[in-house]
Design a protein around this motif. Structure first.
Motif, short mmCIF file in Angstrom:
data_model
loop_
_atom_site.label_atom_id
_atom_site.label_comp_id
_atom_site.label_asym_id
_atom_site.label_seq_id
_atom_site.Cartn_x
_atom_site.Cartn_y
_atom_site.Cartn_z
N ASP A 35 0.83 -1.21 0.00
CA ASP A 35 0.00 0.00 0.00
C ASP A 35 0.87 1.26 0.00
O ASP A 35 0.56 2.23 -0.70
CB ASP A 35 -0.94 0.01 1.21
CG ASP A 35 -2.04 -1.03 1.11
OD1 ASP A 35 -2.26 -1.60 0.01
OD2 ASP A 35 -2.69 -1.30 2.14
N ALA A 36 1.95 1.26 0.78
CA ALA A 36 2.84 2.42 0.84
C ALA A 36 3.52 2.65 -0.50
O ALA A 36 3.62 3.79 -0.98
CB ALA A 36 3.87 2.23 1.95
N VAL A 37 3.99 1.57 -1.13
CA VAL A 37 4.65 1.69 -2.43
C VAL A 37 3.64 2.16 -3.48
O VAL A 37 3.96 3.02 -4.31
CB VAL A 37 5.29 0.33 -2.83
CG1 VAL A 37 5.78 0.36 -4.28
CG2 VAL A 37 6.44 0.00 -1.89
N ASP A 38 2.42 1.63 -3.44
CA ASP A 38 1.36 2.08 -4.35
C ASP A 38 1.09 3.57 -4.16
O ASP A 38 0.92 4.31 -5.14
CB ASP A 38 0.07 1.30 -4.12
CG ASP A 38 0.12 -0.12 -4.65
OD1 ASP A 38 1.05 -0.45 -5.41
OD2 ASP A 38 -0.78 -0.90 -4.29
N GLU A 39 1.04 4.02 -2.92
CA GLU A 39 0.78 5.43 -2.61
C GLU A 39 1.87 6.33 -3.20
O GLU A 39 1.60 7.45 -3.62
CB GLU A 39 0.71 5.62 -1.09
CG GLU A 39 0.31 7.00 -0.64
CD GLU A 39 -1.10 7.42 -1.04
OE1 GLU A 39 -1.33 8.62 -1.23
OE2 GLU A 39 -2.00 6.53 -1.15
N ALA A 40 3.09 5.81 -3.26
CA ALA A 40 4.20 6.57 -3.84
C ALA A 40 4.18 6.54 -5.37
O ALA A 40 4.94 7.27 -6.02
CB ALA A 40 5.52 6.01 -3.33
N GLY A 41 3.32 5.69 -5.93
CA GLY A 41 3.18 5.64 -7.38
C GLY A 41 3.99 4.55 -8.05
O GLY A 41 4.24 4.60 -9.27
N PHE A 42 4.39 3.54 -7.30
CA PHE A 42 5.21 2.47 -7.84
C PHE A 42 4.58 1.12 -7.52
O PHE A 42 3.57 1.05 -6.85
CB PHE A 42 6.65 2.57 -7.29
CG PHE A 42 7.27 3.89 -7.62
CD1 PHE A 42 7.85 4.12 -8.84
CD2 PHE A 42 7.22 4.95 -6.71
CE1 PHE A 42 8.39 5.36 -9.17
CE2 PHE A 42 7.75 6.18 -7.02
CZ PHE A 42 8.34 6.38 -8.26
N GLU A 43 5.23 0.04 -7.98
CA GLU A 43 4.67 -1.28 -7.78
C GLU A 43 5.64 -2.17 -7.01
O GLU A 43 6.82 -2.26 -7.37
CB GLU A 43 4.35 -1.92 -9.13
CG GLU A 43 3.69 -3.28 -8.99
CD GLU A 43 3.32 -3.88 -10.34
OE1 GLU A 43 3.10 -5.11 -10.37
OE2 GLU A 43 3.27 -3.16 -11.34
N LEU A 44 5.13 -2.82 -5.98
CA LEU A 44 5.92 -3.77 -5.20
C LEU A 44 5.91 -5.10 -5.95
O LEU A 44 4.86 -5.68 -6.16
CB LEU A 44 5.33 -3.94 -3.80
CG LEU A 44 6.06 -4.91 -2.89
CD1 LEU A 44 7.45 -4.39 -2.54
CD2 LEU A 44 5.27 -5.16 -1.62
N ALA A 45 7.12 -5.55 -6.35
CA ALA A 45 7.23 -6.81 -7.07
C ALA A 45 7.36 -7.99 -6.11
O ALA A 45 7.14 -9.13 -6.49
CB ALA A 45 8.42 -6.77 -8.02
N GLY A 46 7.74 -7.72 -4.87
CA GLY A 46 7.89 -8.78 -3.87
C GLY A 46 9.16 -8.62 -3.08
O GLY A 46 9.86 -7.61 -3.18
#
Length: 79
Positions: free
Chosen positions: A66-77
C-alpha cells in the motif's frame, strides 16, 4: 529475504520495487514506507529497484505494498 540485524529484535527486509528511476523516486518510496509503524529506516536504490527496510519486527507485506502504491510504484515482492 529477511535477516536479523545487530539491533536486538530488529528485522531487515529487502523488497523489489519496479518503476523507480531517480533520487526523487527513491525519496517518494522511502517516505511512504517510513510512515509504517515500526519502521526505523528505509533505503531505496533506483538503479537496482531494491528497497531495504529495517523494522522493529516483521512487516505486513500488504502495508508495504500500500505504501509503495501510494508513492506511485509497484511492489514486485521480496528479494
Amino acid at each position: 529475504m529477511t535477516a536479523h540485524t545487530d539491533t536486538p529484535g530488529s528485522v531487515t527486509t529487502v523488497y523489489k520495487v519496479t518503476g523507480m528511476s531517480c533520487g526523487h523516486c527513491e525519496g517518494s518510496v522511502s517516505g511512504e514506507i517510513s510512515q509504517i509503524p515500526g519502521v526505523s529506516s528505509v533505503k531505496a536504490v533506483a538503479s537496482t529497484g531494491e528497497v531495504t527496510v529495517v523494522s522493529e519486527g516483521p512487516l505486513d507485506d500488504e502495508a508495504v505494498r500500500d505504501a509503495v502504491d501510494e508513492a506511485g510504484f509497484e511492489l514486485a515482492g521480496r528479494v
